[in-house]
Design an enzyme around this catalytic site. Structure first.
Site, PDB file in Angstrom:
ATOM      1  N   LYS A   9      53.889  16.479 -47.792  1.00  0.00           N
ATOM      2  CA  LYS A   9      52.864  15.495 -47.478  1.00  0.00           C
ATOM      3  C   LYS A   9      52.258  15.776 -46.109  1.00  0.00           C
ATOM      4  O   LYS A   9      52.942  16.239 -45.196  1.00  0.00           O
ATOM      5  CB  LYS A   9      53.483  14.092 -47.505  1.00  0.00           C
ATOM      6  CG  LYS A   9      52.518  12.963 -47.188  1.00  0.00           C
ATOM      7  CD  LYS A   9      53.261  11.645 -47.120  1.00  0.00           C
ATOM      8  CE  LYS A   9      52.291  10.526 -46.753  1.00  0.00           C
ATOM      9  NZ  LYS A   9      51.681  10.717 -45.419  1.00  0.00           N
ATOM     10  N   LYS A  14      55.237  19.819 -41.759  1.00  0.00           N
ATOM     11  CA  LYS A  14      55.251  21.046 -42.554  1.00  0.00           C
ATOM     12  C   LYS A  14      54.791  22.260 -41.745  1.00  0.00           C
ATOM     13  O   LYS A  14      55.478  23.280 -41.705  1.00  0.00           O
ATOM     14  CB  LYS A  14      54.370  20.827 -43.784  1.00  0.00           C
ATOM     15  CG  LYS A  14      54.107  22.008 -44.663  1.00  0.00           C
ATOM     16  CD  LYS A  14      53.255  21.586 -45.858  1.00  0.00           C
ATOM     17  CE  LYS A  14      52.064  20.754 -45.472  1.00  0.00           C
ATOM     18  NZ  LYS A  14      51.094  21.441 -44.594  1.00  0.00           N
ATOM     19  N   LYS A  40      42.441  21.459 -42.748  1.00  0.00           N
ATOM     20  CA  LYS A  40      42.370  21.232 -41.302  1.00  0.00           C
ATOM     21  C   LYS A  40      42.461  22.538 -40.524  1.00  0.00           C
ATOM     22  O   LYS A  40      42.092  22.589 -39.356  1.00  0.00           O
ATOM     23  CB  LYS A  40      43.480  20.284 -40.846  1.00  0.00           C
ATOM     24  CG  LYS A  40      43.402  18.884 -41.412  1.00  0.00           C
ATOM     25  CD  LYS A  40      44.303  17.921 -40.674  1.00  0.00           C
ATOM     26  CE  LYS A  40      45.746  18.368 -40.590  1.00  0.00           C
ATOM     27  NZ  LYS A  40      46.413  18.465 -41.901  1.00  0.00           N
ATOM     28  N   ASP A 127      49.671  16.635 -50.580  1.00  0.00           N
ATOM     29  CA  ASP A 127      49.241  15.304 -51.010  1.00  0.00           C
ATOM     30  C   ASP A 127      48.613  15.348 -52.399  1.00  0.00           C
ATOM     31  O   ASP A 127      48.669  14.379 -53.146  1.00  0.00           O
ATOM     32  CB  ASP A 127      48.240  14.723 -50.001  1.00  0.00           C
ATOM     33  CG  ASP A 127      48.887  14.444 -48.661  1.00  0.00           C
ATOM     34  OD1 ASP A 127      49.345  13.318 -48.449  1.00  0.00           O
ATOM     35  OD2 ASP A 127      48.956  15.373 -47.831  1.00  0.00           O
TER      36      ASP A 127
END
Length: 257
Positions: A9, A14, A40, A127
């Site tokens: 998530k 991570k 990102k 996600d």
């Protein structure tokens, strides 16, 4: 060449974990490539002392067929080879397209023949597990998938969805589930809930990472913890996880021979 996909998530730690694992594997004398598969595009930033890596999607949109391998590659701390897939402007286009483009262009430009990585780490947002986000699981990419989670309910839910996706793909020759990594948030029943998740998907919790303030302190300085606090207990936790992941994927360490 060992290929490992790490899912989890957003915000679960991570990318932090992957970057520190990459550094720990490089310490062992392995050539490591880290491919950030999050829109990102910040997976490798701590390996680069805060300097962003140009994304493959942006470079391809600019250069098209003139895109060269050297455009996409940057070298980070301990020689880790850094790539960022990138993604579209928020709200425009499919975020998974960056992953698809990056993996296709790396293959087309002969990245793996040129750099000859011993280990490839895919850092993938978990996600959603559809389209491009499932690409690292597919045949020819990752050998195994590792899932990072805490005991928080949303993290557990995301981890279960990822594990379900891996399970649904198992008959296609895709990557297998290698195990779960507990990144502690010190919430109630944390170990118990993550152990239950592992049992549900017939896998194991391969290791646990402490909730350490040193991780955030290192990132504030634009570094991985492995670089900033190499002698710390937390650095040893990353080294232990890195070795375990490598061995579970069939790697043999010198001390193991």
């Amino acid at each position: 060449m060992i290929k490992i996909a790490v899912y989890g998530k957003g915000g679960i730690g991570k990318s932090t974990t992957v970057s520190n694992v990459a550094t720990a594997l490089a310490e062992l004398g392995l050539t490591v490539m880290q491919i950030g598969c999050d829109p990102k595009a910040d997976s490798t930033i701590q390996l680069r002392h805060g300097e962003a890596v140009p994304t493959v999607l942006d470079l391809y949109n600019e250069k098209k067929q003139a895109l060269q391998l050297e455009d996409m590659i940057r070298i980070g701390y301990n020689g880790v080879i850094c790539v960022e897939a990138g993604g579209p402007t928020p709200g425009l286009g499919c975020a998974g397209r960056g992953i698809i483009t990056a993996l296709e262009k790396l293959k087309e430009t002969g990245a793996y023949d040129v750099y000859k990585p011993d280990v490839i780490l895919y850092d993938v947002l978990g996600d959603v597990v559809c389209g491009g986000f499932s690409m690292p699981m597919r045949n020819g990419y990752a050998d195994k998938v590792f899932i990072i989670t805490s005991g928080e309910n949303m993290a557990i839910h995301a981890a279960a969805n990822i594990a379900m996706a891996v399970d649904n793909f198992k008959n296609r020759g895709y990557a297998q589930l290698g195990g779960i990594i507990l990144n502690r948030r010190d919430v109630p029943r944390e170990e118990e809930k993550v152990a239950e998740l592992a049992d549900d998907f017939h896998t194991k919790v391969i290791g646990t990472l402490s909730h350490s303030e040193q991780v955030a302190l290192a990132e504030e300085q634009g570094m991985t913890l492995m670089e900033c606090y190499p002698e710390s207990a937390m650095a040893e936790e990353y080294r232990t996880i890195a070795r375990k992941m490598y061995i579970l994927c069939g790697g043999v360490l010198q001390e193991e021979t």
